[in-house]
Design a protein around this motif. Structure first.
Motif, short mmCIF file in Angstrom:
data_model
loop_
_atom_site.label_atom_id
_atom_site.label_comp_id
_atom_site.label_asym_id
_atom_site.label_seq_id
_atom_site.Cartn_x
_atom_site.Cartn_y
_atom_site.Cartn_z
N LEU A 104 36.97 21.13 -23.43
CA LEU A 104 37.17 21.01 -24.86
C LEU A 104 37.85 19.69 -25.18
CD1 LEU A 104 36.80 22.81 -27.37
CD2 LEU A 104 39.15 23.59 -27.04
N ARG A 105 37.22 18.89 -26.01
CA ARG A 105 37.77 17.57 -26.31
C ARG A 105 37.84 17.33 -27.82
NH1 ARG A 105 36.38 13.94 -21.28
NH2 ARG A 105 37.40 15.27 -19.78
N PRO A 106 38.98 17.61 -28.41
CA PRO A 106 39.13 17.33 -29.85
C PRO A 106 39.18 15.82 -30.08
CG PRO A 106 40.91 18.76 -29.01
CD PRO A 106 40.19 18.19 -27.82
N VAL A 130 32.48 20.29 -27.37
CA VAL A 130 32.50 21.36 -26.38
C VAL A 130 31.52 20.94 -25.28
CG1 VAL A 130 31.95 23.78 -25.92
CG2 VAL A 130 32.98 23.12 -28.11
N ARG A 131 32.08 20.56 -24.16
CA ARG A 131 31.26 20.09 -23.03
C ARG A 131 31.17 21.21 -22.00
NH1 ARG A 131 33.84 15.52 -18.92
NH2 ARG A 131 32.48 15.98 -17.15
N GLU A 132 29.96 21.54 -21.59
CA GLU A 132 29.80 22.51 -20.50
C GLU A 132 30.45 21.87 -19.27
OE1 GLU A 132 28.86 24.96 -17.46
OE2 GLU A 132 28.10 22.89 -17.43
N GLY A 248 28.30 15.13 -21.98
CA GLY A 248 29.64 15.37 -22.54
C GLY A 248 30.65 14.40 -21.96
N ASP A 249 30.51 14.11 -20.68
CA ASP A 249 31.42 13.14 -20.05
C ASP A 249 31.32 11.80 -20.77
OD1 ASP A 249 33.15 12.00 -18.09
OD2 ASP A 249 31.38 11.07 -17.19
N ILE A 250 30.11 11.38 -21.03
CA ILE A 250 29.90 10.04 -21.61
C ILE A 250 30.32 10.00 -23.08
CG2 ILE A 250 28.14 8.31 -22.14
CD1 ILE A 250 26.65 9.49 -19.59
N THR A 252 32.39 11.77 -24.65
CA THR A 252 33.82 11.96 -24.91
C THR A 252 34.64 10.71 -24.59
OG1 THR A 252 34.13 13.11 -22.80
CG2 THR A 252 33.87 14.47 -24.77
N ASP A 253 34.14 9.82 -23.77
CA ASP A 253 34.84 8.53 -23.64
C ASP A 253 34.59 7.69 -24.90
OD1 ASP A 253 36.03 9.06 -21.22
OD2 ASP A 253 35.41 7.17 -20.29
N LEU A 254 33.36 7.71 -25.38
CA LEU A 254 33.05 7.00 -26.62
C LEU A 254 33.91 7.57 -27.76
CD1 LEU A 254 31.21 5.01 -28.17
CD2 LEU A 254 29.58 6.87 -28.46
#
Ligand code: IPM
Ligand code: MG
Length: 356
Positions: A104-106, A130-132, A248-250, A252-254
């Motif tokens: 979970l990345r707010p 919401v990243r699996e 999701g990894d990518i 969420t850095d952006l």
């Protein structure tokens, strides 16, 4: 007094222990104010331990963690350890072993925090990804043939299961409903159905089917490449995003950089099932060059503590920490960048405590 929650604190590598300490400082202060009770146990797992003892964590490390209610992780990454080892042992093995199937990345731009996006402010940058967190290219499925020869073949297979995508999608719909965005409840599936016509077809069908149970929520879809453009051009477009592990990894850095960078962004590796052990972490990395200098920003770690409180159902305490963070970023800190905050790491922690 509420029940005692047992927290495992893994400071980890580099500046991890310093930022985790500020998170703990704020946790103790808010516990006092809200009548909450925590029992903290510290673990020295990480790169230094590996160099000294040959192991990152003890063989029964996972079993030890299963006895806790949550984990606070500082950072992973040691300059003297080859990339891939600590990430696997301290992050991925824990995510998989504890079945923390949601990452979970707010993405929230706090007041006073600079964003690289022109003309965008806190009202525009406020969504959640919401990243699996247990499948996809992260499963480690693959291998080599003819390694080291001109005929070398390397495969790395993305694995998706109905159960895996369903539980992530369902979690995201529930979160969208709970968040109840006044702009309208919207869940955007981010995938690549035009190319990944098997794995992401599974995601697409699951999203449509589960979506029928949520008539109050707008169902939206973006290809991942288009999503990257929109996050930069129109971040206000998003409410909640649900996506696969690798994408999701990518994204969420952006997303992290538009909310002020790695000193601010936090994430939760969540196992929402009864008895599940979740792990909360600042996204900053171990920033080894700053170790011991008091220059690193602890806001992300404090943000992770706020997420942990909310995950426990201590919404009021979680919000209290969030409000205090926003007061400090909005009225005190000069910058969110290491060494430019106008305060030391520990002073920022003190400011948040004072603002509680
Ligand atoms: C993250 C990180 C990890 C990931 C790395 C360190 C293995 O980038 O938490 O986003 O890829 O998930
Ligand atoms: Mg990442």
């Amino acid at each position: 007094m509420s029940e005692v929650k047992k927290i495992a604190v893994i400071g980890g590598d580099g500046t991890g222990p310093e930022v985790a300490a500020e998170g703990v400082k704020v946790l103790k202060a808010v516990a006092e104010l809200e009548g909450l009770s925590f029992e903290l146990t510290h673990f020295d797992w990480g790169g230094d331990r590996l160099l000294k003892t040959g192991e990152v964590l003890p063989a029964d490390g996972l079993d030890q963690l299963r006895k806790f209610d949550a984990i606070l992780l500082g950072a992973v990454g040691h300059p003297e350890v080859k990339p891939g080892i600590l990430e696997r042992k301290l992050l991925l093995d824990l995510r998989f072993g504890l079945d923390q199937y949601i990452n979970l990345r707010p993405v929230k731009l706090f007041p006073g925090v600079d964003t690289p996006l022109k003309d965008k402010g806190p009202a525009d940058i406020d969504f959640i990804v919401v990243r699996e967190n247990t499948e996809d290219l992260y499963c480690g499925a693959g291998g080599f043939m003819h390694k080291g020869t001109p005929h070398e073949v390397a495969t790395q297979t993305a694995i998706y299961t109905r159960r895996g995508c369903e539980r992530a999608i369902r979690y995201a719909f529930e979160l969208t409903r709970k968040r109840n965005n006044p702009k309208g409840k919207k869940l955007t599936l981010v995938a690549k159905t035009n190319v990944l016509t098997t794995g992401h077809d599974l995601w697409w069908r699951a999203f449509q089917e589960i979506g029928e149970e949520y008539p109050d929520i707008e169902k939206d879809y973006n290809h991942v490449d288009a999503c990257c453009m929109w996050i930069v051009k129109n971040p206000e477009y998003y409410d909640v995003i649900v996506t696969t592990n690798m994408f999701g990894d990518i994204i969420t850095d952006l997303s992290g950089i538009i909310q002020g960078g790695m000193g601010v962004a936090a994430g939760g590796n969540i196992n929402p099932d009864p008895g599940g052990v979740s792990m909360f972490e600042p996204m900053g990395g171990s920033a080894p060059k700053y170790t011991g200098t008091g220059k690193i920003n602890p806001i992300a770690a404090i943000n992770a503590v706020s997420m942990m409180l909310t995950q426990f159902g201590y919404d009021k305490a979680g919000d209290r920490v969030m409000q205090a963070i926003m007061k400090v970023t909005g009225t005190k800190m000069k910058s969110q960048n290491a060494g430019k905050m106008g305060y030391t790491t520990s002073e920022v922690g003190d400011l948040v405590v004072a603002a509680l």
